[in-house]
Write a protein that holds these residues in place. Structure first.
Motif, PDB file in Angstrom:
ATOM      1  N   LEU A  74      -0.182 -14.409 -15.891  1.00 29.11           N
ATOM      2  CA  LEU A  74      -0.487 -13.309 -16.622  1.00 29.11           C
ATOM      3  C   LEU A  74      -2.153 -13.246 -16.290  1.00 29.11           C
ATOM      4  O   LEU A  74      -2.755 -11.923 -16.120  1.00 29.11           O
ATOM      5  CB  LEU A  74      -0.750 -13.764 -18.096  1.00 29.11           C
ATOM      6  N   PRO A  75      -2.856 -14.066 -15.683  1.00 30.53           N
ATOM      7  CA  PRO A  75      -4.282 -13.681 -15.399  1.00 30.53           C
ATOM      8  C   PRO A  75      -4.317 -12.884 -13.954  1.00 30.53           C
ATOM      9  O   PRO A  75      -5.168 -11.940 -13.773  1.00 30.53           O
ATOM     10  CB  PRO A  75      -4.777 -15.269 -15.011  1.00 30.53           C
ATOM     11  N   TRP A  76      -3.456 -13.140 -13.216  1.00 33.40           N
ATOM     12  CA  TRP A  76      -3.507 -12.199 -11.965  1.00 33.40           C
ATOM     13  C   TRP A  76      -2.750 -11.085 -12.237  1.00 33.40           C
ATOM     14  O   TRP A  76      -3.461 -10.251 -11.821  1.00 33.40           O
ATOM     15  CB  TRP A  76      -2.553 -13.041 -11.082  1.00 33.40           C
ATOM     16  N   LEU A  77      -1.910 -10.648 -13.229  1.00 31.53           N
ATOM     17  CA  LEU A  77      -1.316  -9.409 -13.389  1.00 31.53           C
ATOM     18  C   LEU A  77      -2.575  -8.887 -14.135  1.00 31.53           C
ATOM     19  O   LEU A  77      -2.620  -7.498 -14.233  1.00 31.53           O
ATOM     20  CB  LEU A  77      -0.286  -9.537 -14.264  1.00 31.53           C
ATOM     21  N   PHE A  78      -3.334  -9.359 -15.145  1.00 31.10           N
ATOM     22  CA  PHE A  78      -4.365  -8.719 -15.631  1.00 31.10           C
ATOM     23  C   PHE A  78      -5.432  -7.970 -15.044  1.00 31.10           C
ATOM     24  O   PHE A  78      -6.007  -6.999 -14.684  1.00 31.10           O
ATOM     25  CB  PHE A  78      -4.938  -9.613 -16.620  1.00 31.10           C
ATOM     26  N   ASP A  79      -5.769  -8.849 -13.685  1.00 27.37           N
ATOM     27  CA  ASP A  79      -6.570  -8.579 -12.741  1.00 27.37           C
ATOM     28  C   ASP A  79      -6.160  -7.192 -12.049  1.00 27.37           C
ATOM     29  O   ASP A  79      -6.688  -6.323 -11.765  1.00 27.37           O
ATOM     30  CB  ASP A  79      -7.065  -9.560 -11.780  1.00 27.37           C
ATOM     31  N   LEU A  80      -4.658  -7.554 -11.711  1.00 30.04           N
ATOM     32  CA  LEU A  80      -4.094  -6.217 -10.904  1.00 30.04           C
ATOM     33  C   LEU A  80      -3.932  -4.920 -11.767  1.00 30.04           C
ATOM     34  O   LEU A  80      -4.450  -4.021 -11.286  1.00 30.04           O
ATOM     35  CB  LEU A  80      -2.595  -6.989 -10.437  1.00 30.04           C
ATOM     36  N   GLY A  81      -3.891  -4.952 -12.973  1.00 27.81           N
ATOM     37  CA  GLY A  81      -3.831  -4.013 -13.901  1.00 27.81           C
ATOM     38  C   GLY A  81      -5.311  -3.290 -14.037  1.00 27.81           C
ATOM     39  O   GLY A  81      -5.549  -2.186 -14.185  1.00 27.81           O
ATOM     40  N   GLN A  82      -6.353  -4.053 -14.027  1.00 27.77           N
ATOM     41  CA  GLN A  82      -7.748  -3.797 -14.055  1.00 27.77           C
ATOM     42  C   GLN A  82      -7.954  -3.056 -12.854  1.00 27.77           C
ATOM     43  O   GLN A  82      -8.607  -1.910 -12.967  1.00 27.77           O
ATOM     44  CB  GLN A  82      -8.668  -4.926 -14.327  1.00 27.77           C
ATOM     45  N   ALA A  83      -7.636  -3.630 -11.825  1.00 30.43           N
ATOM     46  CA  ALA A  83      -7.705  -2.608 -10.627  1.00 30.43           C
ATOM     47  C   ALA A  83      -7.205  -1.370 -10.313  1.00 30.43           C
ATOM     48  O   ALA A  83      -7.741  -0.367 -10.042  1.00 30.43           O
ATOM     49  CB  ALA A  83      -7.478  -3.741  -9.288  1.00 30.43           C
ATOM     50  N   ALA A  84      -5.960  -1.428 -10.890  1.00 32.17           N
ATOM     51  CA  ALA A  84      -5.005  -0.084 -11.073  1.00 32.17           C
ATOM     52  C   ALA A  84      -5.717   0.693 -12.046  1.00 32.17           C
ATOM     53  O   ALA A  84      -5.679   2.202 -11.562  1.00 32.17           O
ATOM     54  CB  ALA A  84      -3.689  -0.446 -11.180  1.00 32.17           C
ATOM     55  N   LEU A  85      -6.315   0.474 -13.116  1.00 28.95           N
ATOM     56  CA  LEU A  85      -6.834   1.381 -13.867  1.00 28.95           C
ATOM     57  C   LEU A  85      -7.988   1.978 -13.723  1.00 28.95           C
ATOM     58  O   LEU A  85      -8.515   2.992 -14.046  1.00 28.95           O
ATOM     59  CB  LEU A  85      -6.729   0.824 -15.497  1.00 28.95           C
ATOM     60  N   HIS A  86      -8.801   1.211 -12.923  1.00 28.50           N
ATOM     61  CA  HIS A  86     -10.302   1.542 -12.421  1.00 28.50           C
ATOM     62  C   HIS A  86      -9.925   2.137 -10.986  1.00 28.50           C
ATOM     63  O   HIS A  86     -11.280   2.522 -10.582  1.00 28.50           O
ATOM     64  CB  HIS A  86     -11.130   0.369 -12.509  1.00 28.50           C
TER      65      HIS A  86
END
Length: 160
Positions: A74-86
């Motif tokens: 989940l921490p890695w997926l959170f960072d991936l989602g943050q990079a995708a949304l920004h």
């Protein structure tokens, strides 16, 4: 019910598409980090599982394994989602999250977007691997029926 599903699976009562869709829907449902924030996505996947009438054993196993993978990453997926949304896709995803029906899917949340980016390809690969291994297991089981050693074992006291 689960024993009947496993017996039906091993006997070959399910088609390969049925096995594939059971694993696919189970993995996708397990990769959703927050069911309350993604109520639309959960509803669509549960409705698909009811319409397809998925194999309960495969569905539960895929759901449990994918939920474990989600919790561990989940921490890695959170960072991936943050990079995708920004990043460059962020505008499109935020536009989707503002549409009337798609607003319930949680496309504005970092963890959901990251989990979907990883979960969709992962579910396709896992479904393909599970389906091919089950088909190989069925072929091996069919070859046992013509094997005289297996027939002798099946007629013995231990084999019954």
């Amino acid at each position: 019910m689960a024993v009947g599903s496993i017996r039906k699976l091993l006997k070959g009562g399910l088609s390969p598409a049925h096995v594939w869709s059971s694993v696919l829907v189970g993995v996708l449902l397990g990769m959703i980090p927050d069911y309350a924030a993604s109520a639309g996505l959960v509803s669509v996947l549960v409705l698909c599982s009811l319409l397809i009438r998925v194999n309960a054993g495969l569905f539960a196993l895929a759901l449990i394994v994918s939920k474990t993978f989600l919790v561990l990453s989940l921490p890695w997926l959170f960072d991936l989602g943050q990079a995708a949304l920004h990043g460059s896709m962020g505008g499109g995803l935020l536009t989707l999250s503002q549409l009337p029906l798609l607003a319930w899917f949680g496309f504005e949340r970092y963890a959901t977007v990251g989990a979907l980016f990883v979960g969709v390809p992962l579910s396709l690969v896992v479904a393909l691997v599970v389906n091919s291994s089950i088909q190989k297991m069925r072929q091996a089981g069919a070859s046992l029926d013509s094997n005289p050693k297996f027939d002798a074992f099946a007629q013995s006291l231990v084999g019954r």
